[in-house]
Design an enzyme around this catalytic site. Structure first.
Site, mmCIF file in Angstrom:
data_model
loop_
_atom_site.group_PDB
_atom_site.id
_atom_site.type_symbol
_atom_site.label_atom_id
_atom_site.label_comp_id
_atom_site.label_asym_id
_atom_site.label_seq_id
_atom_site.Cartn_x
_atom_site.Cartn_y
_atom_site.Cartn_z
ATOM 1 N NE ARG A 125 21.757 46.792 2.061
ATOM 2 C CZ ARG A 125 20.524 46.853 2.543
ATOM 3 N NH1 ARG A 125 20.082 45.947 3.400
ATOM 4 N NH2 ARG A 125 19.711 47.813 2.175
ATOM 5 C CG HIS B 266 18.433 51.821 5.491
ATOM 6 N ND1 HIS B 266 18.865 50.534 5.201
ATOM 7 C CD2 HIS B 266 17.408 51.676 6.347
ATOM 8 C CE1 HIS B 266 18.131 49.666 5.872
ATOM 9 N NE2 HIS B 266 17.232 50.326 6.583
ATOM 10 C CD GLU C 189 13.026 47.138 3.822
ATOM 11 O OE1 GLU C 189 12.555 47.918 4.669
ATOM 12 O OE2 GLU C 189 13.327 45.975 4.095
ATOM 13 C CG ASN D 285 15.713 44.065 2.234
ATOM 14 O OD1 ASN D 285 16.737 43.627 1.713
ATOM 15 N ND2 ASN D 285 15.641 45.266 2.764
ATOM 16 C CE1 TYR E 234 13.837 41.248 8.310
ATOM 17 C CE2 TYR E 234 13.484 42.491 6.293
ATOM 18 C CZ TYR E 234 14.257 42.194 7.402
ATOM 19 O OH TYR E 234 15.467 42.828 7.589
ATOM 20 C CD GLU F 4 17.216 45.058 5.455
ATOM 21 O OE1 GLU F 4 16.212 44.815 6.161
ATOM 22 O OE2 GLU F 4 17.555 46.206 5.111
HETATM 23 O O1 IFM Z 1 15.188 47.257 10.687
HETATM 24 C C1 IFM Z 1 14.574 47.140 9.430
HETATM 25 C C2 IFM Z 1 15.469 47.692 8.351
HETATM 26 O O2 IFM Z 1 15.807 49.013 8.594
HETATM 27 C C3 IFM Z 1 14.772 47.607 7.015
HETATM 28 N N1 IFM Z 1 14.263 46.289 6.765
HETATM 29 C C4 IFM Z 1 13.506 45.642 7.806
HETATM 30 C C5 IFM Z 1 14.272 45.700 9.108
HETATM 31 C C6 IFM Z 1 13.467 45.013 10.227
HETATM 32 O O3 IFM Z 1 12.247 45.638 10.407
#
Ligand code: IFM
Length: 453
Positions: free
Chosen positions: A83, A130, A175, A301, A303, A363
């Protein structure tokens, strides 16, 4: 639920997509080469105090020149997908062809890159946006202006005409929370805006540009799968009090439902709209139908989860909710809570509430303070464990019936982590920025062993 018995690759479907994720501004460098125009991040980096280590993206990982070895590295892991994103100002230096023409050298770079992926058996997954908006468009209001939607459609048309014969997975935006809220309201990302109303208008235009781009992509890339990637968070309330439960619901409205509801045909959530008051975006007839254009997949994504308490003072914004840190939990160097169960909860919720046909985990990753040993190794035990436990969680979500079909580790390489500059390392490969040497960390070596079974 146990998070200790890591599944094997063969526990996942044979056609599961395994990848690594990157983005243009974070790795490419060549900030002023071959006719590339200025992006909002180039400008933002030059403003004193914006980037914690004062760094910029002019060289980054020099991927613009080192891409063959980076693709070799990806292939050596055994991933089947890669990606990446396109730098809009590399293709249209002033944002539109009317202003600055189309930059053939920029398109030729992505041609080589895509061909390089295909030669190595890597399926190209292309993100169109992005975050590196051409500065010329920002000078006209950026995403707060409806003209940027038209510019995005032209950009999409140019790129997909050129690459659509070979790229069969397209992500319109990465995002929108970050490219709108963090960029036009919180002031921490380019262009550094501080207005909630601007952020909400920007967000509406980003979503609109996504929906209107879909038919174009389908026309120029026959048979392609098209989607959008959202950063989503499982949200819980700090206590069982009615106030905190209501605050968690309000926070979820802006953080998650604001994006999911319109994409899945429900329009903007009424409770959130009411709280936004004058900051609500201007929406034209037909916009919501465009935003709800069906996609082939939803990119998620993941986290960290968030815990929320009531904030009657509204000092944290119109949702009157503040984030509360859970004591004693494992955290990354960023302070983000490590919660593999959060991934299971999040995927189950998206599946239950919105039922996208396919979910792609576009992600997932972590930053820790890596140390390169004199022997040239990086023993990133915490990242390795993070990766293992999130794959375990992913398998649990699959077993529970969530139609997740791919996993992309963020990121292949350490890179420019936006306002944190190069202080945060997310790579499964370490980048020695002085020499541009790449060194697979223990997490990367493990991912490779996992992928090769
Ligand atoms: O580095 C970023 C990415 O550009 C977008 N998602 C989160 C990642 C970590 O913060």
């Amino acid at each position: 639920m146990s998070f200790h018995n890591t599944p094997q690759r063969h526990d996942f479907p044979a056609d599961f997509c395994w990848g690594v994720s990157t983005s243009s501004f974070q790795i490419e460098g060549a900030g002023q080469e071959d006719g590339k125009g200025e992006s909002i991040w180039d400008r933002f980096c030059r403003e004193p105090g914006r980037i914690r280590d004062g760094a910029d993206g002019l060289v980054a990982c020099d991927h613009y020149h080192l891409w063959p070895q980076d693709l070799d590295l990806a292939r050596s892991l055994g991933v089947n997908a890669y990606r990446f994103s396109i730098a809009w100002p590399r293709v249209l230096p002033q944002g539109t062809s009317a202003r600055g023409g189309v930059n053939e050298a920029g398109l030729a770079f992505y041609d080589r890159l895509v061909d390089g992926m295909l030669e190595r058996g890597l399926d190209p997954w292309c993100t169109l946006y992005h975050w590196d908006l051409p500065q010329a468009l920002q000078d006209g209001g950026g995403w707060t202006s409806r003209e940027t939607v038209a510019a995005f459609l032209e950009y999409t048309d140019v790129v997909t005409r050129r690459l659509g014969d070979r790229v069969k997975h397209w992500i319109t935006h990465n995002e929108p929370w970050c490219s709108c809220m963090m960029s036009y309201w919180e002031g921490v990302h380019a262009p550094g805006g501080r207005s909630l109303a601007d952020a909400m208008q920007a967000c509406h235009h980003v979503l609109l540009s996504h929906g209107q781009a879909i038919p174009l992509i389908r026309r120029n890339a026959p048979g392609a799968q098209v989607g959008i990637t959202l950063s989503l968070h499982p949200i819980t309330s700090a206590t069982d009090s009615a106030e905190d439960l209501a605050a968690a619901r309000r926070h979820d409205g802006l953080r998650n439902r604001w994006f999911l509801d319109p994409l899945f045909g429900r329009g903007y959530p009424a409770d959130t709209l009411a709280l936004l008051g004058d900051a609500a975006p201007a929406v034209q007839l037909g916009d919501l139908a465009d935003i709800a254009t069906p996609t082939d997949f939803l990119g998620v994504n993941y986290y960290f989860p968030e815990r929320v308490a009531d904030d009657p003072s509204a000092s944290h914004g119109p949702m009157r909710a503040r984030l509360v840190e859970t004591a004693g939990v494992e955290r990354t160097a960023f302070g983000w809570e490590v919660s593999p169960p959060g991934l299971v909860d999040l995927l189950a919720r998206v599946h239950r509430d919105y039922a996208p046909p396919v979910i792609q985990l576009t992600e997932n990753g972590s930053t820790f303070d890596d140390v390169l040993t004199p022997e040239g190794r990086v023993h990133d035990a915490q990242r390795l464990s993070y990766l293992q436990r999130h794959l375990t969680a992913l398998k649990q979500a699959l077993d529970a019936g969530v139609p997740v079909k791919g996993y992309f580790a963020w990121s292949l390489l350490d890179n420019f982590e936006w306002a944190e500059g190069y202080l945060r390392r997310f790579g499964i490969a370490y980048v020695d920025y002085a020499t541009q040497r790449r060194i697979l960390k223990d997490s990367g070596l493990w991912y490779g062993r996992f992928l090769k079974g």
